[in-house]
Each structure stands twice: as structure tokens, then as C-alpha cells.
Scaffold this motif. Structure first.
Motif, PDB file in Angstrom:
ATOM      1  N   PRO A  15     -19.830 -15.740 -86.172  1.00 50.68           N
ATOM      2  CA  PRO A  15     -20.736 -15.247 -86.784  1.00 50.68           C
ATOM      3  C   PRO A  15     -21.102 -15.772 -88.160  1.00 50.68           C
ATOM      4  N   SER A  16     -22.276 -15.920 -88.878  1.00 47.42           N
ATOM      5  CA  SER A  16     -22.391 -16.461 -90.084  1.00 47.42           C
ATOM      6  C   SER A  16     -22.012 -15.510 -90.939  1.00 47.42           C
ATOM      7  N   VAL A  17     -21.726 -15.546 -92.192  1.00 48.22           N
ATOM      8  CA  VAL A  17     -21.544 -14.914 -93.330  1.00 48.22           C
ATOM      9  C   VAL A  17     -22.597 -13.863 -93.577  1.00 48.22           C
ATOM     10  N   VAL A  19     -24.802 -12.784 -91.485  1.00 49.33           N
ATOM     11  CA  VAL A  19     -24.566 -11.619 -90.370  1.00 49.33           C
ATOM     12  C   VAL A  19     -23.439 -10.680 -90.588  1.00 49.33           C
ATOM     13  N   PHE A  20     -22.307 -11.248 -90.818  1.00 51.26           N
ATOM     14  CA  PHE A  20     -21.039 -10.499 -91.069  1.00 51.26           C
ATOM     15  C   PHE A  20     -21.199  -9.503 -92.304  1.00 51.26           C
ATOM     16  N   PHE A  21     -21.868  -9.762 -93.350  1.00 49.62           N
ATOM     17  CA  PHE A  21     -22.314  -8.960 -94.458  1.00 49.62           C
ATOM     18  C   PHE A  21     -23.350  -8.268 -94.318  1.00 49.62           C
ATOM     19  N   ALA A  22     -24.223  -8.135 -93.242  1.00 53.39           N
ATOM     20  CA  ALA A  22     -25.546  -7.632 -92.994  1.00 53.39           C
ATOM     21  C   ALA A  22     -25.638  -6.093 -93.726  1.00 53.39           C
ATOM     22  N   GLY A  23     -24.581  -5.413 -93.714  1.00 49.16           N
ATOM     23  CA  GLY A  23     -24.708  -4.239 -93.936  1.00 49.16           C
ATOM     24  C   GLY A  23     -24.079  -3.912 -95.352  1.00 49.16           C
ATOM     25  N   THR A  24     -23.678  -4.834 -96.008  1.00 46.02           N
ATOM     26  CA  THR A  24     -23.287  -4.600 -97.316  1.00 46.02           C
ATOM     27  C   THR A  24     -24.525  -4.165 -98.322  1.00 46.02           C
ATOM     28  N   THR A  88     -24.491  -9.195-109.927  1.00 42.80           N
ATOM     29  CA  THR A  88     -25.548  -8.837-108.960  1.00 42.80           C
ATOM     30  C   THR A  88     -25.446  -9.598-107.615  1.00 42.80           C
ATOM     31  N   TYR A  89     -24.409 -10.269-107.550  1.00 38.40           N
ATOM     32  CA  TYR A  89     -24.283 -11.224-106.271  1.00 38.40           C
ATOM     33  C   TYR A  89     -24.278 -10.558-105.056  1.00 38.40           C
ATOM     34  N   ASP A  90     -25.101 -10.938-104.265  1.00 36.90           N
ATOM     35  CA  ASP A  90     -25.457 -10.493-103.013  1.00 36.90           C
ATOM     36  C   ASP A  90     -24.927 -11.283-101.795  1.00 36.90           C
ATOM     37  N   LEU A  91     -23.892 -10.920-101.040  1.00 36.69           N
ATOM     38  CA  LEU A  91     -23.434 -11.726-100.015  1.00 36.69           C
ATOM     39  C   LEU A  91     -24.270 -12.030 -98.776  1.00 36.69           C
ATOM     40  N   LYS A  92     -25.381 -11.206 -98.598  1.00 38.25           N
ATOM     41  CA  LYS A  92     -26.414 -11.668 -97.698  1.00 38.25           C
ATOM     42  C   LYS A  92     -27.200 -12.811 -97.982  1.00 38.25           C
ATOM     43  N   THR A  93     -27.745 -12.996 -99.164  1.00 41.43           N
ATOM     44  CA  THR A  93     -28.558 -13.816 -99.637  1.00 41.43           C
ATOM     45  C   THR A  93     -27.901 -14.769-100.459  1.00 41.43           C
ATOM     46  N   TYR A 238      -9.355  -5.904 -90.066  1.00 45.13           N
ATOM     47  CA  TYR A 238     -10.940  -5.995 -89.861  1.00 45.13           C
ATOM     48  C   TYR A 238     -11.356  -7.093 -90.519  1.00 45.13           C
ATOM     49  N   ASN A 239     -10.546  -8.249 -90.903  1.00 45.21           N
ATOM     50  CA  ASN A 239     -11.122  -9.312 -91.494  1.00 45.21           C
ATOM     51  C   ASN A 239     -11.612 -10.489 -90.381  1.00 45.21           C
ATOM     52  N   MET A 240     -12.530 -11.390 -90.885  1.00 46.76           N
ATOM     53  CA  MET A 240     -12.968 -12.230 -89.736  1.00 46.76           C
ATOM     54  C   MET A 240     -12.494 -13.635 -90.246  1.00 46.76           C
TER      55      MET A 240
END
Length: 341
Positions: A15-17, A19-24, A88-93, A238-240
Motif C-alpha cells: 500500500p502507498s504511504v 493510503v497507509f497514513f490515510a487516517g493521520t 505542518t507536514y502532512d503525511l497524506k499530501t 504494527y509497522n509496514m
């Protein structure tokens, strides 16, 4: 446990980064200290961050804006008192605060020594993402390995420090180096392309203990490594872990402990509930006997091409159970970060 399902069909990529962090969850504004006696500094570049580091008091917050923080010409920036460094870093974007250096020997950029400090939502971009395999092997043979400087992102040297919501890449020695610190938490980070031949650690521990949860690792020589010295422990769950590496993912070195006149490989190692792509390298290698115990349980290992776990000189204190070895699996569509429980 992981709630990913699988079936016997052609395998798909990790899964992409995003996707993996979609709920952050990302704070939308500068955090508050909740205490009128504490101060919130808002900075927008390296010069202002350096100034704030000289002025802040114990427990203050320094909020880094969304810009580029160039530390190429700066000295090591140390935070000796408790501080919250919030970006302000966003792992999703994959946008927001970026701290970077172009200096090969920057070691480290930031040093955290204040107990209870937090390092949150900051992208740490190092100067060298390459392996340099042939070059480093030739230099090693002529005792010139360290003629090319190496870099370190952050050094964690205080107890109970949290590193979360960050991206680290391009650090030839280690992205996160934890040195003589207890109770450190490394969670919800994207750690990749720290891979110099002979070094190349995502998280490295020395005489330290840390919980390392919910991180996405790829393109590191070792994702997690310990020096083996007394007091070195990690709990990784729980790491990928992606497929791109030049050596095993989780590692504990061995070392002679002169105080007990015995060769050891750290104190305690817990490796549970991780989802790992294993191809031509091992998942875990422990190079000696730990002082207390090793627990390797309930890891999902995909596309195996060799034995994934190697413990040298085992002592009977090892527990290796419930690890699933899977081949030819398909990922559930629309997988979300919250699917890991």
C-alpha cells in the motif's frame, strides 16, 4: 492484530504511504500550551528557529510554518529543555514544513535532550539518498570508509521523547539516532532512503529503549537497528516494511560487555504484528544472545524467498511464534490507516 485479508492470487505492491497514513490527523493551527506562563513561538525559516531555540523556556512550543528551513550552513541545533517542535507536514499530501541540509557531514541537524519533548509533523530531508555500495566497499578495503562524511537527521538524547507524524529520508548514517534515552516513542512516521552501505539506519538505538509503532519503512539498509550494548531495547509493532533494502530490516548487533565479561546482543527485543515484504533479505537478524528475552510474534511476511528470521547463539529466552509466511497475496482495496488495530 492486522485486519488485512489475503487470497491466493497474483501479488500486488505494498500500500502507498498516502493510503497507509490515510487516517493521520494533522493540527490545523499552532498548538496551545494550555498554560499562560508558557510561550508559543511561530517561526517560518531556519534563522527564526535558531533564534527561538536560544529563547524558549522549559515546556514552550515552537511552531514551524509550512516553508523550507535550510540548515546547510548551520551548526547542530540543540534543545536542552522540554519543547514541542510542531510543524505542518502532512503525511497524506506530503506537503508542509521541510527541514533540510545539503551538507554530507551534517551530524545531526537537531539534537533533542529535554525530557518529554515532542517532535511532530516535520519533514527531515537529508543530503544523500544513495547506497554508494561499490564506492564504500572500496574505501573500506583501504581503511578510508569515513573519508566521505555521513549525516544524521535528529539525535534523541532525553527520556520520554516522542517523534511522530514526520518523514525522514536522505540520512546516510541514521534518520533517528536514540542515544542513552529511555521511554522514547517513534510513531506514525515515513522513514525511507537512509541506505548508505555499512550504515543506513532508519532508527538506531544505543543504550536506549523505544516503542516503534505504526511507521512505514522502505529503502533503508536497516529499518531498525541496535548497537547491542547493555540497556538497548526496542518494541516494534504494527509497522509496514517495504521490499527495497540492501540488508535485513530489524537488527541487533552483538558486543562484548566488559562489566559482565560476556558477549550480548542488547537487553529485550519485541517484534510483533508487523506487515513485512521479505524478498532477498531477512526480516530479523539478532547477532547474539540478549540479556533478557526476544519475542517475535504474529508478523505477516509476504513473498518470501529465504528464511526470514535468524537468531544467532540463541539461549532459550527466545519466543518465535505465530508468524505467517504468505505468498501470492492480494491487498484489500481501499485499505485505510485505521484498518490496523
Amino acid at each position: 492484530m492486522f485486519t488485512f485479508s489475503s487470497c491466493a492470487v497474483k501479488s500486488q505492491p505494498m500500500p502507498s504511504v498516502k493510503v497507509f497514513f490515510a487516517g493521520t490527523q494533522l493540527p490545523s493551527k499552532a498548538p496551545s500550551t494550555g498554560n499562560g506562563r508558557k510561550q508559543v513561538f511561530q517561526v517560518k525559516n531556519a534563522v527564526e528557529l535558531i533564534a527561538a531555540a536560544k529563547q524558549y523556556k522549559d515546556g514552550d512550543v515552537i511552531y514551524l510554518g509550512p516553508g523550507m528551513f535550510d540548515f546547510t550552513e548551520a551548526s547542530v541545533l540543540e534543545f536542552p529543555l522540554k519543547v514541542v517542535l510542531q510543524g505542518t507536514y502532512d503525511l497524506k499530501t506530503q506537503t508542509g514544513t521541510t527541514v533540510f541540509t545539503g551538507r554530507l557531514g551534517h551530524q545531526p541537524v537537531i539534537k533533542l535532550t529535554g525530557k518529554g519533548s515532542k517532535f511532530l509533523n516535520i519533514r527531515m530531508k537529508g543530503p544523500d539518498t544513495s547506497r554508494r555500495t561499490e564506492q564504500m566497499m572500496k574505501l573500506y578495503q583501504t581503511n578510508e570508509y569515513y573519508s566521505i562524511p555521513n549525516s544524521r537527521g535528529i539525535s534523541v538524547m532525553g527520556d520520554d521523547i516522542t517523534v511522530s507524524g514526520c518523514e525522514f529520508f536522505g540520512w546516510s548514517e541514521a534518520a533517528i539516532y536514540i542515544d542513552e534515552a529511555k521511554g522514547v516513542e517513534v510513531m506514525n512516521n515515513y522513514i525511507h532512503h537512509n541506505q548508505r552501505e555499512g550504515l543506513g539506519y532508519g532508527v538506531c538505538l544505543n543504550k536506549s529503549s523505544a516503542r516503534i509503532y505504526y511507521n512505514y519503512f522502505d529503502w533503508n539498509r536497516h529499518d531498525i537497528a541496535g548497537t547491542g550494548r547493555t540497556g538497548t531495547c526496542f518494541d516494534a509493532q504494527y509497522n509496514m516494511v517495504g521490499a527495497h533494502k540492501s540488508s535485513h530490516s530489524f537488527d541487533m548487533h552483538k558486543i562484548m560487555d566488559e562489566s559482565i565479561r560476556k558477549e550480548i546482543a542488547g537487553d529485550t527485543i519485541i517484534i510483533k504484528n508487523n506487515w513485512v515484504y521479505v524478498k532477498d533479505q531477512e526480516f530479523v537478524r539478532i547477532s547474539g544472545a540478549t540479556r533478557f528475552y526476544v519475542s517475535i510474534e504474529n508478523n505477516q511476511m509476504v513473498n518470501l524467498e529465504k528464511k526470514p528470521i535468524k537468531i544467532l547463539r540463541a539461549t532459550g529466552r527466545e519466543k518465535v511464534v505465530g508468524n505467517r509466511q504468505l505468498k501470492n497475496n492480494a491487498w484489500v482495496k481501499n485499505i485505510k490507516r485505521g484498518d490496523i488495530q
